[in-house]
Design a protein around this motif. Structure first.
Motif, PDB file in Angstrom:
ATOM      1  N   GLU A  52      -1.853  -5.775 -18.477  1.00 20.45           N
ATOM      2  CA  GLU A  52      -2.734  -6.539 -17.609  1.00 20.45           C
ATOM      3  C   GLU A  52      -2.356  -6.445 -16.143  1.00 20.45           C
ATOM      4  OE1 GLU A  52      -5.491  -8.028 -18.124  1.00 20.45           O
ATOM      5  OE2 GLU A  52      -5.555  -7.676 -20.255  1.00 20.45           O
ATOM      6  N   GLY A  53      -1.230  -5.859 -15.859  1.00 21.93           N
ATOM      7  CA  GLY A  53      -0.806  -5.822 -14.473  1.00 21.93           C
ATOM      8  C   GLY A  53      -0.391  -7.210 -14.022  1.00 21.93           C
ATOM      9  N   GLU A  54      -0.059  -7.297 -12.737  1.00 21.41           N
ATOM     10  CA  GLU A  54       0.412  -8.560 -12.198  1.00 21.41           C
ATOM     11  C   GLU A  54      -0.687  -9.159 -11.351  1.00 21.41           C
ATOM     12  OE1 GLU A  54       4.090  -9.589 -11.948  1.00 21.41           O
ATOM     13  OE2 GLU A  54       4.135  -8.496 -13.821  1.00 21.41           O
ATOM     14  N   GLY A  55      -1.422 -10.116 -11.912  1.00 19.78           N
ATOM     15  CA  GLY A  55      -2.427 -10.831 -11.142  1.00 19.78           C
ATOM     16  C   GLY A  55      -3.435  -9.926 -10.474  1.00 19.78           C
ATOM     17  N   GLY A  56      -4.022  -9.004 -11.206  1.00 20.82           N
ATOM     18  CA  GLY A  56      -5.044  -8.128 -10.646  1.00 20.82           C
ATOM     19  C   GLY A  56      -4.484  -7.146  -9.634  1.00 20.82           C
ATOM     20  N   ALA A  57      -3.268  -6.738  -9.812  1.00 24.07           N
ATOM     21  CA  ALA A  57      -2.624  -5.802  -8.886  1.00 24.07           C
ATOM     22  C   ALA A  57      -3.327  -4.458  -8.901  1.00 24.07           C
ATOM     23  CB  ALA A  57      -1.161  -5.627  -9.303  1.00 24.07           C
ATOM     24  N   PRO A  58      -3.174  -3.693  -7.824  1.00 29.15           N
ATOM     25  CA  PRO A  58      -3.717  -2.333  -7.825  1.00 29.15           C
ATOM     26  C   PRO A  58      -3.121  -1.512  -8.967  1.00 29.15           C
ATOM     27  CG  PRO A  58      -2.855  -2.909  -5.652  1.00 29.15           C
ATOM     28  CD  PRO A  58      -2.450  -4.006  -6.590  1.00 29.15           C
ATOM     29  N   ALA A  59      -3.836  -0.488  -9.350  1.00 28.99           N
ATOM     30  CA  ALA A  59      -3.304   0.394 -10.391  1.00 28.99           C
ATOM     31  C   ALA A  59      -2.003   1.033  -9.902  1.00 28.99           C
ATOM     32  CB  ALA A  59      -4.335   1.463 -10.741  1.00 28.99           C
ATOM     33  N   PHE A  60      -2.029   1.518  -8.660  1.00 34.22           N
ATOM     34  CA  PHE A  60      -0.836   2.169  -8.101  1.00 34.22           C
ATOM     35  C   PHE A  60      -0.664   1.760  -6.644  1.00 34.22           C
ATOM     36  CE2 PHE A  60      -2.664   5.236 -11.163  1.00 34.22           C
ATOM     37  CZ  PHE A  60      -1.625   5.300 -12.075  1.00 34.22           C
ATOM     38  N   GLU A  61       0.561   1.499  -6.271  1.00 35.24           N
ATOM     39  CA  GLU A  61       0.914   1.308  -4.861  1.00 35.24           C
ATOM     40  C   GLU A  61       2.184   2.095  -4.610  1.00 35.24           C
ATOM     41  OE1 GLU A  61       0.983  -3.074  -4.945  1.00 35.24           O
ATOM     42  OE2 GLU A  61       0.253  -2.917  -2.881  1.00 35.24           O
ATOM     43  N   ALA A  62       2.079   3.092  -3.767  1.00 37.18           N
ATOM     44  CA  ALA A  62       3.256   3.913  -3.461  1.00 37.18           C
ATOM     45  C   ALA A  62       3.576   3.771  -1.981  1.00 37.18           C
ATOM     46  CB  ALA A  62       2.973   5.377  -3.784  1.00 37.18           C
ATOM     47  N   ASP A  87      -6.801   1.398  -6.383  1.00 38.72           N
ATOM     48  CA  ASP A  87      -7.191   0.142  -7.033  1.00 38.72           C
ATOM     49  C   ASP A  87      -7.701   0.388  -8.446  1.00 38.72           C
ATOM     50  OD1 ASP A  87      -6.567  -1.702  -4.993  1.00 38.72           O
ATOM     51  OD2 ASP A  87      -8.368  -1.101  -3.885  1.00 38.72           O
ATOM     52  N   GLN A  88      -7.724  -0.699  -9.204  1.00 35.65           N
ATOM     53  CA  GLN A  88      -8.307  -0.635 -10.538  1.00 35.65           C
ATOM     54  C   GLN A  88      -9.753  -0.164 -10.412  1.00 35.65           C
ATOM     55  OE1 GLN A  88      -6.322  -1.168 -13.004  1.00 35.65           O
ATOM     56  NE2 GLN A  88      -4.663  -2.303 -12.023  1.00 35.65           N
ATOM     57  N   GLY A  89     -10.165   0.672 -11.302  1.00 36.93           N
ATOM     58  CA  GLY A  89     -11.571   1.090 -11.353  1.00 36.93           C
ATOM     59  C   GLY A  89     -11.956   2.206 -10.403  1.00 36.93           C
ATOM     60  N   GLU A  90     -11.017   2.705  -9.621  1.00 37.19           N
ATOM     61  CA  GLU A  90     -11.358   3.809  -8.692  1.00 37.19           C
ATOM     62  C   GLU A  90     -11.515   5.123  -9.436  1.00 37.19           C
ATOM     63  OE1 GLU A  90     -10.177   4.398  -4.652  1.00 37.19           O
ATOM     64  OE2 GLU A  90      -8.558   2.943  -4.902  1.00 37.19           O
ATOM     65  N   PHE A  91     -12.169   6.067  -8.757  1.00 39.75           N
ATOM     66  CA  PHE A  91     -12.301   7.427  -9.286  1.00 39.75           C
ATOM     67  C   PHE A  91     -11.847   8.358  -8.154  1.00 39.75           C
ATOM     68  CE2 PHE A  91     -15.349  10.338 -11.882  1.00 39.75           C
ATOM     69  CZ  PHE A  91     -14.383  11.321 -11.906  1.00 39.75           C
ATOM     70  N   VAL A  92     -10.669   8.922  -8.315  1.00 41.85           N
ATOM     71  CA  VAL A  92     -10.008   9.642  -7.231  1.00 41.85           C
ATOM     72  C   VAL A  92      -9.729  11.082  -7.642  1.00 41.85           C
ATOM     73  CG1 VAL A  92      -7.951   9.693  -5.741  1.00 41.85           C
ATOM     74  CG2 VAL A  92      -8.850   7.498  -6.554  1.00 41.85           C
ATOM     75  N   ALA A  93     -10.060  12.004  -6.769  1.00 40.00           N
ATOM     76  CA  ALA A  93      -9.676  13.406  -6.990  1.00 40.00           C
ATOM     77  C   ALA A  93      -8.519  13.745  -6.064  1.00 40.00           C
ATOM     78  CB  ALA A  93     -10.849  14.333  -6.706  1.00 40.00           C
ATOM     79  N   ILE A  94      -7.510  14.407  -6.609  1.00 37.68           N
ATOM     80  CA  ILE A  94      -6.382  14.873  -5.797  1.00 37.68           C
ATOM     81  C   ILE A  94      -6.486  16.379  -5.676  1.00 37.68           C
ATOM     82  CG2 ILE A  94      -3.862  15.053  -5.686  1.00 37.68           C
ATOM     83  CD1 ILE A  94      -3.724  12.333  -7.019  1.00 37.68           C
ATOM     84  N   LEU A  95      -6.525  16.818  -4.439  1.00 38.17           N
ATOM     85  CA  LEU A  95      -6.730  18.237  -4.157  1.00 38.17           C
ATOM     86  C   LEU A  95      -5.581  18.774  -3.330  1.00 38.17           C
ATOM     87  CD1 LEU A  95     -10.164  17.153  -3.026  1.00 38.17           C
ATOM     88  CD2 LEU A  95     -10.044  18.936  -4.735  1.00 38.17           C
ATOM     89  N   GLY A  96      -5.435  20.082  -3.341  1.00 41.66           N
ATOM     90  CA  GLY A  96      -4.402  20.682  -2.493  1.00 41.66           C
ATOM     91  C   GLY A  96      -4.005  22.034  -3.023  1.00 41.66           C
TER      92      GLY A  96
END
Ligand SMILES: Nc1ncnc2c1ncn2[C@@H]1O[C@H](COP(=O)(O)OP(=O)(O)OP(=O)(O)O)[C@@H](O)[C@H]1O
Length: 290
Positions: A52-62, A87-96
């Motif tokens: 559940e994460g911590e209180g609606g925390a982002p999926a990832f924070e770096a 954030d939760q629910g995002e759709f992200v492409a990583i390119l490079g």
């Protein structure tokens, strides 16, 4: 898209041990997809380290995430200080470009590896506070993996491949099979339950791998070139499944791709170069998901 120094996952019954990305006591530098346990039909996992994460925390924070490798006395700085929030629910492409650090970043986000510097929170949990068992639990509960080369057990049916992550959660056999069946049904493979990987097309194999990633009901799916080994029709089918997963079930999807059409489906694009984020933009031309 494998790390040069990493092997495939050790897989039960295939000459390896019992640990892998989806297990409760995995090790570092694994490359493979595993997924996460749970029901393919329902949202959310079983709670715990990453459910559940911590209180609606982002999926990832770096923050200033870095990863160096030492190879024959030479240090390779694969990531040189990456800060990002997904954030939760995002759709992200990583390119490079090749060698820019995309897989390294994915492996860190997926808790398959640890940073050599910087901090990373996954669902609000600081991975540096976890021992290897804790990290494996977080990985098992929070993240589903889909990789370019499928990493299915070759001598094992689709149903058993998909059910495997649930073994590590102690889910009873009948329930494992039912959840695996539902996951396979959700990717259009209800008619292939008993087929082994060699009896399926590449697209079908990747759909089995997606079902395995989904069977644990993860909040996030990480996909490292999921269409890289597929013909364009199969690639479109796989991307359709990932897009629906994001738009209909709210699962965050983070994928690495070299393909423009695939990147065009994402709402956000992160460009990595020389181990750093070069560009992080909303995708104005996004057309695949709402
Ligand atoms: N296990 C490892 N040991 C040593 N060096 C590594 C290891 N894994 C990756 N590297 C190096 O780190 C850098 C980044 O590699 P990475 O696999 O993350 O790149 P990538 O962007 O995913 O590349 P590609 O698109 O070709 O898959 C490269 O220079 C690579 O050679």
């Amino acid at each position: 898209m494998t790390h040069p120094a990493s092997g495939g996952p050790d897989l039960p019954g295939e000459g390896g041990g019992m640990d892998g990305p989806w297990t409760s006591a995995g090790s570092r530098h694994r490359d493979g997809e595993g997924g996460v346990p749970g029901s393919a039909g329902a949202r959310r996992g079983d709670g715990g380290a990453g459910g559940e994460g911590e209180g609606g925390a982002p999926a990832f924070e770096a923050v200033e995430l870095a990863r160096s490798y030492r190879l024959e006395g030479v240090s390779v700085d694969a990531l040189r200080g990456v800060s990002l929030r997904i954030d939760q629910g995002e759709f992200v492409a990583i390119l490079g470009p090749s060698g820019s650090g995309k897989s390294t970043l994915m492996h860190l986000l997926g808790c398959l590896d640890r940073p050599t510097a910087g901090t990373l929170r996954v669902n609000g949990v600081d991975v540096s506070t976890l021992d290897d068992t804790g990290l494996a639990e977080l990985r098992n509960q929070a993240v589903g993996f889909v990789f370019q080369s499928f990493h299915l057990l070759g001598r094992t049916s689709a149903l058993e491949n998909v059910a495997l992550p649930l073994v590590y959660r102690g889910v009873a056999k009948a329930e494992r099979r039912e959840r695996a069946r539902r996951a396979l049904e959700s990717v259009g493979l209800a008619h292939r339950l008993d087929h082994r990987p060699s009896q399926m097309s590449g697209g079908e194999q990747q759909r089995v791998a997606i079902a395995r990633a989904l069977v644990g009901d993860p909040r996030v799916v990480l996909a490292d070139e999921p269409t890289g080994n597929l013909d364009s029709k199969s690639g479109q089918e796989v991307m359709g499944i990932l897009s629906d997963l994001n738009s209909e079930r709210g699962v965050a999807v983070v994928l690495v791709t070299h393909e423009r059409e695939v990147a065009d489906l994402a709402r956000r694009r992160i460009h990595v170069r020389d181990g750093r984020i070069e560009l992080d933009t909303a995708n104005e031309r996004e057309g695949g998901v709402s």
